[in-house]
Design a protein around this motif. Structure first.
Motif, mmCIF file in Angstrom:
data_model
loop_
_atom_site.group_PDB
_atom_site.id
_atom_site.type_symbol
_atom_site.label_atom_id
_atom_site.label_comp_id
_atom_site.label_asym_id
_atom_site.label_seq_id
_atom_site.Cartn_x
_atom_site.Cartn_y
_atom_site.Cartn_z
ATOM 1 N N THR A 1 76.868 32.320 41.557
ATOM 2 C CA THR A 1 75.878 31.548 42.159
ATOM 3 C C THR A 1 76.389 30.157 42.441
ATOM 4 O OG1 THR A 1 75.306 30.385 40.020
ATOM 5 C CG2 THR A 1 74.152 32.469 40.528
ATOM 6 N N THR B 1 75.420 27.261 41.655
ATOM 7 C CA THR B 1 75.429 26.333 40.432
ATOM 8 C C THR B 1 76.809 26.459 39.693
ATOM 9 O OG1 THR B 1 73.106 26.580 40.197
ATOM 10 C CG2 THR B 1 74.187 25.787 38.396
ATOM 11 N N VAL C 1 72.458 22.822 32.197
ATOM 12 C CA VAL C 1 71.797 23.137 33.299
ATOM 13 C C VAL C 1 70.342 23.330 33.171
ATOM 14 C CG1 VAL C 1 71.963 25.106 35.124
ATOM 15 C CG2 VAL C 1 73.921 24.392 33.876
ATOM 16 N N THR D 1 66.788 24.566 33.789
ATOM 17 C CA THR D 1 66.153 25.842 34.110
ATOM 18 C C THR D 1 64.706 25.847 33.940
ATOM 19 O OG1 THR D 1 68.069 27.076 33.444
ATOM 20 C CG2 THR D 1 66.205 28.337 33.961
ATOM 21 N N MET E 1 61.227 27.057 33.432
ATOM 22 C CA MET E 1 60.242 28.199 32.696
ATOM 23 C C MET E 1 58.815 27.884 32.869
ATOM 24 S SD MET E 1 63.017 29.729 31.877
ATOM 25 C CE MET E 1 62.245 31.242 30.703
ATOM 26 N N ILE F 1 71.277 31.943 31.410
ATOM 27 C CA ILE F 1 70.102 32.025 32.305
ATOM 28 C C ILE F 1 69.331 33.234 31.831
ATOM 29 C CG2 ILE F 1 69.195 32.202 34.645
ATOM 30 C CD1 ILE F 1 70.371 29.450 33.819
ATOM 31 N N ALA G 1 67.601 32.668 28.373
ATOM 32 C CA ALA G 1 66.402 31.772 28.565
ATOM 33 C C ALA G 1 65.265 32.397 29.325
ATOM 34 C CB ALA G 1 67.029 30.543 29.657
ATOM 35 N N ARG G 2 65.447 33.032 30.303
ATOM 36 C CA ARG G 2 64.456 33.737 30.940
ATOM 37 C C ARG G 2 63.593 34.960 30.070
ATOM 38 N NH1 ARG G 2 67.202 33.623 36.953
ATOM 39 N NH2 ARG G 2 66.460 31.578 37.455
ATOM 40 N N THR H 1 70.742 19.252 37.374
ATOM 41 C CA THR H 1 69.407 19.691 37.716
ATOM 42 C C THR H 1 69.383 20.366 39.104
ATOM 43 O OG1 THR H 1 67.003 19.576 37.824
ATOM 44 C CG2 THR H 1 68.587 17.511 38.040
#
Length: 414
Positions: free
Chosen positions: A244, A246, A282, A284, A286, A314, A317-318, A335
């Motif tokens: 990515t 990022t 980073v 993220t 949600m 990530i 996290a998701r 961010t």
């Protein structure tokens, strides 16, 4: 004499936490390592598990109560001599009373078959599992079964409302009533989640009470990064790594930190603590709010290492599987607000850090470049980047020096 064990709030970084939801109630049986309470912080929601098998005897912190590290949350009555027989007999009697009807028995059986993900979904919609037909093995209730049940109930509710109020389906009742009185506006109230309140308090504290914020803005030509990513993303994907943009930003930030170490620091009243490790959070987005998983020791990782670790965090996290250690220890934050369409932003510093890097939306823009002494107009993929700093820890020229190094890495990527 009965033996008990206390459930305490673990040590963790950041602001105070809030008891979001008790998964068990006093008198309930709990198994060792079974989740009994959800705790919400400004970073993540965590589950606290029972340290032993027994009965949840007392709850010391009610829902929505603040809790600090080390505070007592609950007390577990252990199953063991000399109280094991008395406790077991009492629970056996209660169990017999609870399954007098077939419906109650079905409820117990279904609960035993629920996976953690399905159990969480059932709690979210406050459902009676005895009314849900399971399509899985041995009648197991699946995620699909629950979603079908919820969707069916919504359709039935709409049909009932349509039958009772055939002329009101095109607009809310409150709007119809208000239109008869006056041209007033309508609204609805959405209660703040514990995480939302923690984030709000954290941001207000950072912006208004702790750090004087100053923001510098630069532009980046992303042509070389785009070319490199297009050439290598397939090779990365074959190794199970998602490359990515990022990943490039985090790598470039770690390099720029070597030029301006003060960016990677923490302010103390009598000194500035500059970290050797560049641990980049980073941000993220949600459903519940903003979560900031942390990439550890980025200064020691190449692009492949950063991309691999970023992808892992990530995904956690998701899926709601971030652990405490995944969101702790950050020394600097990125961010990428551009993913949602923002061109420029001035983010609020994630305390107790000293700086935060904002990445805007990539956009083709007309730029003027000098080629062989002549000004030429070109169309290039550009982004705005911002660095917001704690003005106590550093000055504007240091922010500019950091961004100069950051831009140089990206524009000259090879």
């Amino acid at each position: 004499m009965s033996k008990t064990v206390l459930v305490t709030m673990p040590e963790q970084e950041g602001s105070k936490s809030v008891v979001e939801k008790w998964l068990k109630q006093p008198g309930d049986f709990v198994g060792i390592h079974e989740p009994i309470v959800e705790i919400s912080t400004d970073k993540v929601t965590i589950e606290i598990s029972s340290p032993a098998t027994g009965e949840l005897h007392k709850i010391f912190k009610q829902e929505n109560a603040d809790v600090m590290p080390g505070e007592e949350l609950a007390e577990i009555l252990l199953f063991g001599e000399p109280t094991v027989r008395t406790t077991t007999d009492r629970l056996s009697k209660e169990y017999t009373e609870n399954i007098k009807t077939a419906t109650e028995q079905k409820t117990v059986e279904h609960k035993l078959l629920l996976s953690p993900a399905v159990r969480k979904l059932v709690r979210k919609h406050n459902l009676d599992v005895s009314k849900i037909d399971g399509s899985g093995k041995k009648g197991r209730i699946t995620h699909k079964d629950v979603m079908f049940y919820v969707a069916r109930n919504k359709i039935q509710d709409k049909q009932i409302k349509s039958h009772v109020e055939p002329h009101e389906s095109s607009y809310p009742t409150t709007t119809r009533i208000n239109s008869l009185k006056s041209a007033s506006t309508t609204s609805r109230f959405v209660p703040h989640s514990p995480m939302r309140k923690q984030i709000a308090n954290h941001m207000v504290n950072s912006m208004l009470k702790v750090a004087p914020h100053v923001t510098a803005i630069f532009e980046v030509n992303m042509s070389n990064v785009i070319a490199h990513r297009s050439k290598n993303k397939e090779a990365y994907a074959k190794q199970g790594v998602k490359l990515t943009f990022t990943s490039y930003f985090a790598t470039a930030a770690a390099i720029a930190v070597q030029e301006v170490p003060e960016v990677n620091s923490r302010w103390h009243d009598d000194k500035l603590e500059i970290f050797h490790n560049c641990n980049i959070g980073v941000a993220t987005a949600m459903d519940k709010g903003l979560i900031v998983p942390v990439l550890k020791d980025v200064q020691n990782l190449n692009l492949m290492g950063v991309a691999n670790e970023l992808h892992r965090l990530i995904e956690k996290a998701r899926s709601g599987k971030l652990a405490n250690e995944d969101v702790q220890g950050g020394t600097f934050t990125i961010t990428n607000h551009g993913v949602s369409g923002s061109l420029i932003a001035t983010p609020i510093i994630n305390q107790p850090q000293s700086a935060i890097l904002g990445i805007g939306k990539m956009q083709k823009r007309v730029v003027v470049k000098e080629i062989n002494g002549q000004d030429c107009i070109q169309i290039q993929p550009m982004i705005y980047v911002t660095l917001t700093i704690d003005h106590r820890a550093m000055d504007g020229f240091q922010a500019n020096k950091f961004l100069t190094a950051f831009v140089d890495v990206l524009e000259n990527w090879s």
